[in-house]
Scaffold this motif. Structure first.
Motif, PDB file in Angstrom:
ATOM      1  N   THR A   1       0.839  -1.206   0.000  1.00  0.00           N
ATOM      2  CA  THR A   1       0.000   0.000   0.000  1.00  0.00           C
ATOM      3  C   THR A   1       0.871   1.252   0.000  1.00  0.00           C
ATOM      4  OG1 THR A   1      -1.647  -1.231   1.276  1.00  0.00           O
ATOM      5  CG2 THR A   1      -1.903   1.146   1.194  1.00  0.00           C
ATOM      6  N   THR A   2       1.934   1.221   0.821  1.00  0.00           N
ATOM      7  CA  THR A   2       2.850   2.372   0.893  1.00  0.00           C
ATOM      8  C   THR A   2       3.513   2.620  -0.462  1.00  0.00           C
ATOM      9  OG1 THR A   2       3.292   1.879   3.217  1.00  0.00           O
ATOM     10  CG2 THR A   2       4.872   3.300   2.080  1.00  0.00           C
TER      11      THR A   2
ATOM     12  N   LEU B   1      -4.737  -9.950  -5.550  1.00  0.00           N
ATOM     13  CA  LEU B   1      -4.694  -9.902  -4.087  1.00  0.00           C
ATOM     14  C   LEU B   1      -6.092 -10.090  -3.495  1.00  0.00           C
ATOM     15  CD1 LEU B   1      -2.209  -6.915  -3.656  1.00  0.00           C
ATOM     16  CD2 LEU B   1      -1.751  -9.304  -3.099  1.00  0.00           C
ATOM     17  N   LYS B   2      -7.078  -9.520  -4.170  1.00  0.00           N
ATOM     18  CA  LYS B   2      -8.462  -9.650  -3.715  1.00  0.00           C
ATOM     19  C   LYS B   2      -8.911 -11.106  -3.779  1.00  0.00           C
ATOM     20  CE  LYS B   2     -13.098  -7.844  -4.649  1.00  0.00           C
ATOM     21  NZ  LYS B   2     -13.891  -6.942  -5.524  1.00  0.00           N
ATOM     22  N   GLU B   3      -8.540 -11.778  -4.882  1.00  0.00           N
ATOM     23  CA  GLU B   3      -8.895 -13.185  -5.052  1.00  0.00           C
ATOM     24  C   GLU B   3      -8.235 -14.047  -3.976  1.00  0.00           C
ATOM     25  OE1 GLU B   3      -8.454 -16.693  -8.424  1.00  0.00           O
ATOM     26  OE2 GLU B   3      -8.217 -14.605  -9.020  1.00  0.00           O
TER      27      GLU B   3
ATOM     28  N   LYS C   1      -8.748  -0.708   0.762  1.00  0.00           N
ATOM     29  CA  LYS C   1      -8.014   0.562   0.794  1.00  0.00           C
ATOM     30  C   LYS C   1      -7.329   0.846  -0.538  1.00  0.00           C
ATOM     31  CE  LYS C   1      -6.999   0.879   5.750  1.00  0.00           C
ATOM     32  NZ  LYS C   1      -5.934   0.967   6.767  1.00  0.00           N
ATOM     33  N   LEU C   2      -6.800  -0.211  -1.167  1.00  0.00           N
ATOM     34  CA  LEU C   2      -6.097  -0.031  -2.441  1.00  0.00           C
ATOM     35  C   LEU C   2      -7.043   0.513  -3.503  1.00  0.00           C
ATOM     36  CD1 LEU C   2      -4.085  -3.406  -2.535  1.00  0.00           C
ATOM     37  CD2 LEU C   2      -3.398  -1.236  -1.532  1.00  0.00           C
ATOM     38  N   GLN C   3      -8.247  -0.018  -3.542  1.00  0.00           N
ATOM     39  CA  GLN C   3      -9.209   0.441  -4.548  1.00  0.00           C
ATOM     40  C   GLN C   3      -9.676   1.865  -4.270  1.00  0.00           C
ATOM     41  OE1 GLN C   3     -11.744  -3.058  -4.148  1.00  0.00           O
ATOM     42  NE2 GLN C   3     -11.173  -3.741  -6.189  1.00  0.00           N
ATOM     43  N   ARG C   4      -9.786   2.231  -2.959  1.00  0.00           N
ATOM     44  CA  ARG C   4     -10.183   3.607  -2.601  1.00  0.00           C
ATOM     45  C   ARG C   4      -9.118   4.622  -2.997  1.00  0.00           C
ATOM     46  NH1 ARG C   4     -14.532   4.760   0.809  1.00  0.00           N
ATOM     47  NH2 ARG C   4     -13.851   6.896   0.357  1.00  0.00           N
ATOM     48  N   MET C   5      -7.857   4.182  -3.012  1.00  0.00           N
ATOM     49  CA  MET C   5      -6.769   5.082  -3.419  1.00  0.00           C
ATOM     50  C   MET C   5      -6.945   5.507  -4.880  1.00  0.00           C
ATOM     51  SD  MET C   5      -3.764   3.067  -1.376  1.00  0.00           S
ATOM     52  CE  MET C   5      -2.343   3.859  -2.089  1.00  0.00           C
TER      53      MET C   5
ATOM     54  N   PRO D   1      -1.489   5.415   3.303  1.00  0.00           N
ATOM     55  CA  PRO D   1      -0.502   5.229   4.389  1.00  0.00           C
ATOM     56  C   PRO D   1       0.542   6.347   4.363  1.00  0.00           C
ATOM     57  CG  PRO D   1       0.089   3.836   2.540  1.00  0.00           C
ATOM     58  CD  PRO D   1      -1.169   4.569   2.125  1.00  0.00           C
ATOM     59  N   LEU D   2       0.088   7.561   4.518  1.00  0.00           N
ATOM     60  CA  LEU D   2       0.982   8.718   4.411  1.00  0.00           C
ATOM     61  C   LEU D   2       0.998   9.476   5.731  1.00  0.00           C
ATOM     62  CD1 LEU D   2      -0.325   9.953   0.935  1.00  0.00           C
ATOM     63  CD2 LEU D   2       1.645   8.477   1.364  1.00  0.00           C
ATOM     64  N   ASN D   3       2.172   9.897   6.136  1.00  0.00           N
ATOM     65  CA  ASN D   3       2.313  10.649   7.387  1.00  0.00           C
ATOM     66  C   ASN D   3       2.829  12.047   7.083  1.00  0.00           C
ATOM     67  OD1 ASN D   3       1.666   8.492   9.317  1.00  0.00           O
ATOM     68  ND2 ASN D   3       3.500   7.523   8.477  1.00  0.00           N
ATOM     69  N   PRO D   4       2.226  13.058   7.699  1.00  0.00           N
ATOM     70  CA  PRO D   4       2.698  14.443   7.466  1.00  0.00           C
ATOM     71  C   PRO D   4       4.094  14.621   8.057  1.00  0.00           C
ATOM     72  CG  PRO D   4       1.079  14.371   9.238  1.00  0.00           C
ATOM     73  CD  PRO D   4       1.108  13.000   8.631  1.00  0.00           C
ATOM     74  N   PRO D   5       4.819  15.662   7.619  1.00  0.00           N
ATOM     75  CA  PRO D   5       6.176  15.887   8.159  1.00  0.00           C
ATOM     76  C   PRO D   5       6.110  16.158   9.660  1.00  0.00           C
ATOM     77  CG  PRO D   5       5.459  17.741   6.788  1.00  0.00           C
ATOM     78  CD  PRO D   5       4.456  16.651   6.596  1.00  0.00           C
ATOM     79  N   THR D   6       7.180  15.753  10.331  1.00  0.00           N
ATOM     80  CA  THR D   6       7.214  15.911  11.796  1.00  0.00           C
ATOM     81  C   THR D   6       7.773  17.275  12.198  1.00  0.00           C
ATOM     82  OG1 THR D   6       9.376  14.826  11.785  1.00  0.00           O
ATOM     83  CG2 THR D   6       7.454  13.437  12.199  1.00  0.00           C
ATOM     84  N   HIS D   7       8.133  18.074  11.225  1.00  0.00           N
ATOM     85  CA  HIS D   7       8.702  19.401  11.522  1.00  0.00           C
ATOM     86  C   HIS D   7       7.897  20.463  10.776  1.00  0.00           C
ATOM     87  CE1 HIS D   7      10.274  19.012   7.457  1.00  0.00           C
ATOM     88  NE2 HIS D   7      10.753  17.816   7.808  1.00  0.00           N
TER      89      HIS D   7
END
Length: 759
Positions: free
Chosen positions: A463-464, A488-490, A499-503, A540-546
């Motif tokens: 996913t990442t 993968l679904k099968e 989640k992959l399809q929602r992306m 699967p994304l994280n905002p910057p920590t700074h």
């Protein structure tokens, strides 16, 4: 019995209807004798009619009233006398035959016996028809009254042959059966024998078996006692001796061919001259002597055949050992260990540092797949795709795919490497897929995916990586992405790929949003842009920590879009992911115009040089607020690319002499700190997801069962969740404690280890 030649009219005129037994038999014996000894000279129809009429007349005679009792007719009594005369005739008939047979041995005896059998049974068939009236009335009445030792004439002839010819010869050292067995042994030794002769004699044994309750029913008593039993014993002794001698001077491979040939020969022997019911006992005995007695030796040599890819020998060994109970199980265990060792060896040869730190995902995947391919072909070709060997292959692959020299003690390394390989396959300009069809390459990935224990780790890494491909627009094609998601679904169900399809849905919505925004804000101040709005729950994304100071060059566009989005979605909050953004900058300070492809952080640094030719590290930090550990790596990449020059410590100058062979210069390379952070974040996300997955599974089980003991609950959780990952028992226990605290479940009063669902 008379053996003299008589003219054909000697029995053409039957005696009168009033003739007594002696007169009647005197006439009949001429015909009987002719039929039994000279049938080849023929019998005219008038003669046959005369004989038939005589039998009829005598059997229907009523003149012997004095011998009647109150319940029986004269016809019955006359029939008995005639039946007795015929029986005596057969006994006399055998005397010269027995004398002749006594002086014969082996094949000569068999030929004489077979010739006499042919003549005798042919004559007996004629007599049976001649004495039809006796059979139909007197014999039938006797049998109906329970006299089972009375037979129809043909059966009587067989019974007399058995008692007065066959058994006397056979009792003389099993003379007949011995002659047959010696002939069969000669054939086993490679000689050509008269198989028709053997069949004729053997099947006479079958014919001589008489079931007194039903003479028409096949009875194998004589066949079994006088032929089958000694034949099976002789077979056992022959092959026991031969197999031991053969193995003493030949290899196991050569013996496999020998045993295979011998079994085919015995099958052929059944077809050619044995009764079909001998098959089971004969083949079982051969399998015992040829295979079971030497199975240990075969099992021990199996590894050598595998090591040297001796496919034909493997096929033979499989075919032979599959014929005996439990013959294949030791092979399946050895094959499983062989596959496991092959996999571990293949990975240990490709290196990659401790725990696979520097291993190439493609090299890793190719090594695993090659071991699977080779051994899968062995299962299909050598073991006929047998389910037990297929299960051994799967078990071994599951072992070495998850635990090997590259993974070390980590259960997450293999899923990570396979996900990274899938990522490389699905990227644009993928050289790996040029030599083979991309769809085939993805199918090969799914082979390994099937064996992964921690499928959730693969899912999270996949996913990442997919998010990066979509954000940076580097997917090979939407079709390939959709195909992989479908696979993968099968394999794992809708929930796994939701989640992959929602992306992909978000990507489509983002394109529409960008187009609508551009249409409303056509004064873009020379800036071309694309904005992606991605759902927090699916990416699967994280905002910057700074913090990050937005450069003034893009600030206006930033503010316009933020305002526009709020008018469209007033309740939503936008979190800007600068660490995933990318830009293109055009140079104006060099004679050659270049396009620099940069990250948002590189863009923020370089735009500072619109006002300055030189800046210190502190000045750049103050102008961008990029975290210093990240900033140091951003600057290092720009220095390496010779866009900036770092001749003095912490001093960075714009390079006025920058040159590149390419007009488009890619500066946006991975930063090690970010790569390492990505792996850590993935594994952290996996741990969080597992925690909630275990809790959800416990609640689902308890809702269905209402009450459950601790150990049974743990086992059920492992069963239900192991298709995604292998849960650790301490994690399950921790989840149970959490659910007790949250009051989803409770302990049953008076029992420490029983839980109840709280509705």
């Amino acid at each position: 019995m008379s053996s003299s030649t008589q003219p054909t009219d000697a029995f053409s005129k039957p005696p009168p209807r009033t003739a007594d037994l002696e007169e009647t038999w005197a006439f009949l014996i001429n015909g009987v004798d002719h039929i039994m000894n000279r049938i080849d000279t023929g019998l005219t129809f008038p003669n046959y009619t005369s004989l038939y009429t005589t039998v009829y007349n005598y059997c229907t005679s009523t003149k012997m009233q004095g011998k009647q009792d109150n319940n029986r007719t004269g016809a019955n009594l006359v029939g008995a006398d005639l039946y007795a005369k015929l029986s005596e005739y057969f006994v006399e008939h055998f005397r010269p035959m027995k004398e002749k047979a006594t002086g014969l041995q082996d094949e000569e005896l068999l030929r004489y016996y077979a010739a006499e059998w042919d003549r005798y049974t042919t004559g007996a068939n004629y007599l049976n028809r001649l004495f039809t009236y006796l059979n139909r009335y007197w014999v039938k009445r006797e049998r109906d009254e329970g006299k089972k030792a009375v037979y129809q004439v043909y059966t009587l002839a067989l019974a007399q042959w058995k008692s007065h010819f066959f058994l006397p010869i056979q009792r003389e050292n099993a003379k007949l059966a011995g002659a047959i067995l010696r002939l069969i042994e000669r054939q086993r030794n490679g000689e050509v024998i008269d198989q028709g002769l053997v069949k004729k004699v053997v099947f006479s044994f079958v014919s001589l078996g008489l079931d007194n309750t039903d003479p028409n029913k096949e009875c194998l008593d004589i066949y079994k006692e006088h032929f089958e039993v000694p034949f099976i014993e002789a077979t056992e002794q022959y092959y026991k001796k031969e197999s031991e001698a053969f193995l003493a001077s030949n290899t196991v491979s050569e013996y496999l061919k020998k045993a295979e040939d011998r079994l085919k020969e015995e099958e052929d022997r059944i077809e050619r001259y044995l009764h079909t019911k001998t098959r089971k006992e004969l083949i079982t005995k051969c399998e015992h002597v040829l295979i079971r007695d030497h199975s240990e030796l075969m099992w021990e040599s199996f590894q050598k055949l595998l090591d040297f890819d001796q496919d034909e020998d493997l096929q033979r060994m499989y075919a032979l050992l599959s014929r005996i109970p439990e013959g294949l199980e030791p092979l399946r265990k050895r094959f499983e260990q062989h596959v496991k060792n092959s996999g571990l060896s293949a990975i240990s040869k490709i290196g990659g540092g401790e725990g696979g730190a520097d291993i190439d995902p493609k090299v890793y995947v190719d090594a695993l797949l090659e071991v699977h391919r080779k051994n899968s072909e062995t299962v299909t070709r050598s073991f006929k795709g047998e389910a037990g060997f297929a299960a051994s292959l799967d078990k071994a692959c599951r072992e070495f795919v998850n635990r090997n020299a590259a993974t070390g003690t980590s259960s997450t390394k293999s899923p990570e490497l396979i996900a990274k390989h899938a990522d490389m396959l699905l990227r644009k300009n993928n050289k790996m897929a040029e030599e083979e069809d991309l769809e085939t390459a993805l199918n090969r990935v799914m082979i390994l995916f099937k064996y992964l224990e921690d499928k959730d780790v693969f899912q999270t890494f996949y996913t990442t990586k997919l998010s990066k491909r979509l954000i940076h627009g580097v997917s090979a094609s939407d079709e390939s992405e959709a195909s992989m998601i479908s696979k993968l679904k099968e394999a794992c169900g809708f929930e796994y790929t939701n989640k992959l399809q929602r992306m992909f849905t978000d990507m489509s919505l983002s394109k529409d949003l960008t187009d609508a925004f551009k249409e409303k804000n056509s004064d873009d101040e020379g800036i071309s842009f694309t904005i992606m709005v991605l759902g927090t729950n699916f990416w699967p994304l994280n905002p910057p920590t700074h913090e990050f100071l937005i450069p003034k060059e893009i600030l206006s566009t930033f503010n316009k879009f933020t305002g526009y989005y709020q008018t469209k979605h007033s309740g939503r909050k936008l979190t800007w992911l600068w660490n995933y953004s990318k830009n293109e900058l055009r140079t104006n300070y060099l004679n050659q115009k270049y396009i620099l492809m940069t990250s948002a952080y590189q863009m923020a640094v370089l735009t500072q040089y619109n006002k300055h030719d030189t800046m210190s590290l502190e000045e750049i930090y103050a102008a961008t607020l990029i975290g210093k550990d990240i900033l140091a790596q951003v600057l290092a990449l720009l220095v390496k690319a010779k866009i900036l020059v770092n001749e003095e410590q912490d001093q960075y100058d714009l390079n006025p002499s920058f040159k590149s062979k390419k007009i488009r210069v890619n500066l946006n390379l991975p930063i090690k700190a970010e790569v390492k952070q990505e792996s850590n974040e993935v594994l952290k996300a996996v741990d969080e997801d597992r925690k909630y997955a275990i809790q959800a599974t416990i609640v689902r089980i308890m809702k269905a069962r209402k009450t459950m003991k601790n150990q049974a609950l743990i086992q059920e959780v492992i069963t239900q969740i192991s298709h995604r990952f292998t849960p650790k028992i301490p994690d399950i226990k921790k989840a149970i404690e959490t659910l007790l605290e949250k009051e989803y479940i409770e302990r049953v009063d008076g029992s420490k280890d029983t839980f109840a669902y709280v509705a």
